[in-house]
Enzyme design. Structure first.
Site, mmCIF file in Angstrom:
data_model
loop_
_atom_site.group_PDB
_atom_site.id
_atom_site.type_symbol
_atom_site.label_atom_id
_atom_site.label_comp_id
_atom_site.label_asym_id
_atom_site.label_seq_id
_atom_site.Cartn_x
_atom_site.Cartn_y
_atom_site.Cartn_z
ATOM 1 N N LYS A 51 0.839 -1.197 0.000
ATOM 2 C CA LYS A 51 0.000 0.000 0.000
ATOM 3 C C LYS A 51 0.875 1.249 0.000
ATOM 4 O O LYS A 51 1.865 1.304 0.725
ATOM 5 C CB LYS A 51 -0.896 -0.017 1.242
ATOM 6 C CG LYS A 51 -1.929 1.099 1.265
ATOM 7 C CD LYS A 51 -2.921 0.876 2.382
ATOM 8 C CE LYS A 51 -2.479 1.506 3.669
ATOM 9 N NZ LYS A 51 -2.338 2.964 3.613
ATOM 10 N N HIS A 77 1.132 5.776 -0.387
ATOM 11 C CA HIS A 77 0.532 7.120 -0.385
ATOM 12 C C HIS A 77 1.503 7.948 -1.216
ATOM 13 O O HIS A 77 2.366 8.649 -0.664
ATOM 14 C CB HIS A 77 0.496 7.702 1.039
ATOM 15 C CG HIS A 77 -0.588 7.151 1.905
ATOM 16 N ND1 HIS A 77 -1.919 7.415 1.685
ATOM 17 C CD2 HIS A 77 -0.556 6.372 3.012
ATOM 18 C CE1 HIS A 77 -2.661 6.821 2.618
ATOM 19 N NE2 HIS A 77 -1.840 6.179 3.428
ATOM 20 N N ASP A 92 -3.505 4.178 -1.670
ATOM 21 C CA ASP A 92 -4.528 4.520 -0.674
ATOM 22 C C ASP A 92 -4.950 5.989 -0.855
ATOM 23 O O ASP A 92 -4.803 6.800 0.046
ATOM 24 C CB ASP A 92 -3.935 4.262 0.727
ATOM 25 C CG ASP A 92 -4.974 4.304 1.824
ATOM 26 O OD1 ASP A 92 -6.164 4.410 1.509
ATOM 27 O OD2 ASP A 92 -4.560 4.231 3.007
ATOM 28 N N LYS A 148 -7.945 7.348 -1.282
ATOM 29 C CA LYS A 148 -9.194 7.758 -0.607
ATOM 30 C C LYS A 148 -9.934 8.826 -1.409
ATOM 31 O O LYS A 148 -10.215 9.925 -0.914
ATOM 32 C CB LYS A 148 -8.922 8.252 0.811
ATOM 33 C CG LYS A 148 -8.257 7.223 1.709
ATOM 34 C CD LYS A 148 -8.151 7.703 3.137
ATOM 35 C CE LYS A 148 -7.467 6.706 4.030
ATOM 36 N NZ LYS A 148 -6.016 6.526 3.792
ATOM 37 N N ASP A 202 -14.311 12.885 -4.001
ATOM 38 C CA ASP A 202 -14.901 14.081 -4.612
ATOM 39 C C ASP A 202 -16.043 13.719 -5.559
ATOM 40 O O ASP A 202 -16.342 12.553 -5.776
ATOM 41 C CB ASP A 202 -13.799 14.857 -5.358
ATOM 42 C CG ASP A 202 -14.025 16.361 -5.269
ATOM 43 O OD1 ASP A 202 -15.182 16.793 -5.432
ATOM 44 O OD2 ASP A 202 -13.061 17.103 -5.038
ATOM 45 N N SER A 220 -10.269 2.990 10.978
ATOM 46 C CA SER A 220 -9.677 2.480 12.215
ATOM 47 C C SER A 220 -9.509 3.568 13.269
ATOM 48 O O SER A 220 -9.235 3.267 14.425
ATOM 49 C CB SER A 220 -8.299 1.879 11.905
ATOM 50 O OG SER A 220 -7.429 2.883 11.416
ATOM 51 N N GLN A 224 -5.095 6.816 15.943
ATOM 52 C CA GLN A 224 -5.051 5.475 15.331
ATOM 53 C C GLN A 224 -5.285 4.432 16.423
ATOM 54 O O GLN A 224 -4.794 4.585 17.547
ATOM 55 C CB GLN A 224 -3.682 5.243 14.664
ATOM 56 C CG GLN A 224 -3.469 3.845 14.102
ATOM 57 C CD GLN A 224 -4.359 3.519 12.908
ATOM 58 O OE1 GLN A 224 -5.567 3.624 12.989
ATOM 59 N NE2 GLN A 224 -3.752 3.165 11.786
ATOM 60 N N GLN A 225 -6.031 3.391 16.085
ATOM 61 C CA GLN A 225 -6.308 2.322 17.047
ATOM 62 C C GLN A 225 -5.865 0.994 16.442
ATOM 63 O O GLN A 225 -6.191 0.692 15.300
ATOM 64 C CB GLN A 225 -7.808 2.245 17.334
ATOM 65 C CG GLN A 225 -8.390 3.574 17.810
ATOM 66 C CD GLN A 225 -9.894 3.492 17.993
ATOM 67 O OE1 GLN A 225 -10.379 3.487 19.117
ATOM 68 N NE2 GLN A 225 -10.617 3.422 16.896
ATOM 69 N N TYR A 226 -5.110 0.225 17.222
ATOM 70 C CA TYR A 226 -4.564 -1.041 16.712
ATOM 71 C C TYR A 226 -5.275 -2.253 17.284
ATOM 72 O O TYR A 226 -5.598 -2.290 18.479
ATOM 73 C CB TYR A 226 -3.070 -1.145 17.039
ATOM 74 C CG TYR A 226 -2.225 -0.171 16.254
ATOM 75 C CD1 TYR A 226 -2.111 -0.288 14.864
ATOM 76 C CD2 TYR A 226 -1.547 0.873 16.890
ATOM 77 C CE1 TYR A 226 -1.341 0.610 14.139
ATOM 78 C CE2 TYR A 226 -0.779 1.771 16.164
ATOM 79 C CZ TYR A 226 -0.686 1.633 14.791
ATOM 80 O OH TYR A 226 0.072 2.522 14.073
ATOM 81 N N GLY A 228 1.506 -0.908 8.906
ATOM 82 C CA GLY A 228 2.466 0.138 8.527
ATOM 83 C C GLY A 228 3.625 0.146 9.503
ATOM 84 O O GLY A 228 4.593 -0.608 9.379
ATOM 85 N N ARG A 229 3.456 0.962 10.565
ATOM 86 C CA ARG A 229 4.564 1.162 11.490
ATOM 87 C C ARG A 229 5.005 -0.118 12.200
ATOM 88 O O ARG A 229 6.171 -0.239 12.574
ATOM 89 C CB ARG A 229 4.186 2.265 12.496
ATOM 90 C CG ARG A 229 4.298 3.640 11.853
ATOM 91 C CD ARG A 229 3.581 4.711 12.638
ATOM 92 N NE ARG A 229 2.149 4.664 12.450
ATOM 93 C CZ ARG A 229 1.285 5.520 13.005
ATOM 94 N NH1 ARG A 229 1.731 6.478 13.803
ATOM 95 N NH2 ARG A 229 -0.012 5.414 12.766
HETATM 96 P P1 5BU Z 1 0.001 2.207 10.610
HETATM 97 O O1 5BU Z 1 1.382 2.706 10.640
HETATM 98 O O2 5BU Z 1 -0.125 0.659 10.679
HETATM 99 O O3 5BU Z 1 -0.893 2.883 11.613
HETATM 100 O O4 5BU Z 1 -0.536 2.633 9.130
HETATM 101 C C1 5BU Z 1 -1.833 2.421 8.726
HETATM 102 C C2 5BU Z 1 -1.996 2.822 7.289
HETATM 103 O O5 5BU Z 1 -3.336 2.536 6.908
HETATM 104 C C3 5BU Z 1 -1.808 4.283 6.994
HETATM 105 O O6 5BU Z 1 -1.232 4.404 5.706
HETATM 106 C C4 5BU Z 1 -3.167 4.882 6.988
HETATM 107 O O7 5BU Z 1 -3.260 5.973 6.078
HETATM 108 C C5 5BU Z 1 -3.991 3.744 6.507
HETATM 109 N N1 5BU Z 1 -5.383 3.740 7.045
HETATM 110 C C6 5BU Z 1 -5.642 3.599 8.380
HETATM 111 O O8 5BU Z 1 -4.754 3.486 9.198
HETATM 112 N N2 5BU Z 1 -6.937 3.596 8.816
HETATM 113 C C7 5BU Z 1 -7.985 3.726 7.985
HETATM 114 O O9 5BU Z 1 -9.141 3.683 8.414
HETATM 115 C C8 5BU Z 1 -7.684 3.857 6.592
HETATM 116 C C9 5BU Z 1 -6.378 3.859 6.173
HETATM 117 BR BR1 5BU Z 1 -9.103 4.042 5.421
#
Ligand code: 5BU
Length: 483
Positions: free
Chosen positions: A280, A282, A311, A313, A316, A371, A429-431, A449-450
């Protein structure tokens, strides 16, 4: 009602055999209500029966038929009962007033939608969306035939009560009683209906979804292997490609290569390539995007056998989204196998993207549930997203979502926000863990990602996630199909 069913059968508005539906599904029953315009008495009967079921909600409302089949039906109802009508255009006029809705109304007026057949409810939702965008209130829809494939529930999720003259089960019973079909036909139709129900997600307050079989007892998406799902007739070509690749590489891992420089992106692609089914990107977040980057990425994708997911998104209006997908410095359509898009702008945006992507064999993941904490992707929104996906299955291969939004095994669920240690970051962000996402929630691809990028050894981290994702997947399969 029995006589009406028989008259529809005689007019060939109901047929039995082997039909391929717009969705690609093979169906033993087909409805073609367009033919009733050639049978004036039948048309009047249909309009009257619809009025009967909707009398209590229609007497003070405007009426709007879903174009085109329901237009003459709504017209008959409106004239017979002296109710004003609205006409929705499918495309805005290119000249004069570019109106999508014809007729007189004021914001706050109540409008009832009239339709011939409801399957997933997507066509009713499309019309209801246009009406609501014009400030009208839509709370009820009238339909001649409810195929009982989840439309009622999906519409309820969007605040619309469905009133039907007849259901498919009732119709089949009438035709059986009158000797028009045999028991075997009735059984094949009811098996088809129960196996192909568009399901609505659980209510917002319920806990994280547990793994349940598909309604009707058939194997749901979570009980079938990726390979089996790749071969379903309803699975699109691009979804099959991905599913087969996942099975072959034993990977349901997508690494999100969120880096700043093109060279880093290529290095990540090289390092994780053998372990992922998707990479994926950006590309608009790179400091040094150059025109040769896509070809270099595509080369790595070919040699390591993964697909590229940009990604982007898209969100528009169609006219702009088409330019963003096709043109600009990134030329996304020319290299990205898959893209992401929000459903927020309505079907026009998706239509425009599909117009570019389908001829190139590309696919799209619609964002159903994000997420991030406080995301506005509510239950009603998620359900409307599913309906939109179902209407464009040639382009939409599934969803970005943190939970399953449909049991349909031909649609994929790709889930971001995955880490071996659950938690979050300082920006919402929620994991969730691979076991939670793939094993318990039944999602198909996990996006990391991270979790991978911040490891000292990126390849080893990707391998670890690949194994965790694959173990969770094998654990959820029936013993008979586990590989
Ligand atoms: P992370 O480093 O695992 O937090 O990255 C998550 C990736 O997924 C990051 O590129 C976000 O832009 C992408 N993402 C996300 O985290 N949550 C979402 O709901 C969507 C995309 Br849609």
């Amino acid at each position: 009602m029995e006589d009406l069913v028989e008259a529809l059968f005689e007019a060939e508005a109901v047929k039995f055999g082997n039909f391929t539906l717009k969705s690609g599904l093979a169906s033993p029953i087909y409805f073609d209500l367009r033919v009733i315009v050639s049978h004036p008495r039948l048309m009047l009967q249909v309009a009257e029966r619809l009025w009967d079921v909707g009398r209590s909600v229609c007497h003070s409302a405007l009426l709007c038929g879903v174009p085109y089949t329901a237009l003459p039906i709504a017209t008959l109802m409106a004239t017979a009962h002296e109710r004003p009508m609205l006409m929705r255009r499918k495309e805005a006029k290119q000249y004069g007033t570019a109106r999508m809705l014809e007729g007189a109304f004021a914001a706050g007026d109540v409008c009832v939608v009239v339709e011939d057949v409801v399957t997933s409810g997507s066509s009713v939702l499309e019309t209801a969306d246009v009406l609501r965008q014009h400030g009208l209130q839509v709370r009820d829809a009238l339909v001649l035939l409810d195929r009982e494939q989840g439309g009622r529930e999906i519409l309820a999720g969007a605040g619309i009560t469905l009133h039907s003259v007849c259901t498919v089960s009732r119709l089949m019973q009438v035709l059986l009683d009158r000797g028009r079909v045999d028991r075997a036909t009735v059984d094949s139709v009811s098996a088809f209906i129960s196996q192909n129900r568009a399901t609505s997600p659980p209510p917002a307050s319920s806990p994280a979804p547990s793994l349940v079989p598909a309604p009707g007892g058939g194997p749901g998406a979570v009980a079938q292997s990726y390979g089996q799902r790749a071969r379903l007739p309803s699975t699109s070509a691009v979804a099959s490609r991905l599913l087969l690749l996942m099975e072959e590489k034993r990977s349901n891992l997508c690494v999100s290569a969120d880096v700043r420089m093109a060279a880093e992106l290529l290095a990540v692609a090289r390092a994780v390539g053998p372990h992922v089914c998707l990479l994926k990107t950006h590309v608009d977040a790179l400091d040094d995007f150059t025109a040769d980057l896509p070809e270099r990425l595509a080369e790595l994708a070919r040699s390591h056998r993964f697909l590229l997911l940009e990604d982007r998104k898209f969100a528009d209006i169609g006219h702009t989204a088409r330019r963003q997908y096709q043109g600009g410095v990134f030329g996304i359509a020319s290299w990205a196998d898959l893209v992401t898009a929000h459903a927020v702008s309505g079907p026009g945006g998706l239509e425009a993207l599909a117009g570019v992507g389908v001829p190139l064999g590309r696919g799209c993941l619609l964002i159903a549930k994000m997420s991030s904490q406080g995301a506005l992707t509510t239950q009603g929104y998620m359900q409307a997203t599913v309906a939109m996906a179902e209407a464009r299955r040639d382009f939409v291969l599934g969803f970005i979502s943190t939970e399953r939004v449909t049991h349909d095994p031909s649609l994929l669920h790709v889930t971001p926000g995955v880490k071996l240690q659950p938690g979050g970051d300082d920006l919402g962000q929620q994991y969730l863990t691979p076991e939670e996402v793939v094993g318990r929630r039944g999602c198909d691809v996990m996006v990391v990602g991270r979790g991978v990028l911040e490891a000292t050894d990126v390849t080893a981290a990707a391998r670890l996630y690949q194994q965790a994702g694959w173990d969770a997947y094998c654990g959820r399969l029936q013993p008979a199909t586990a590989s």
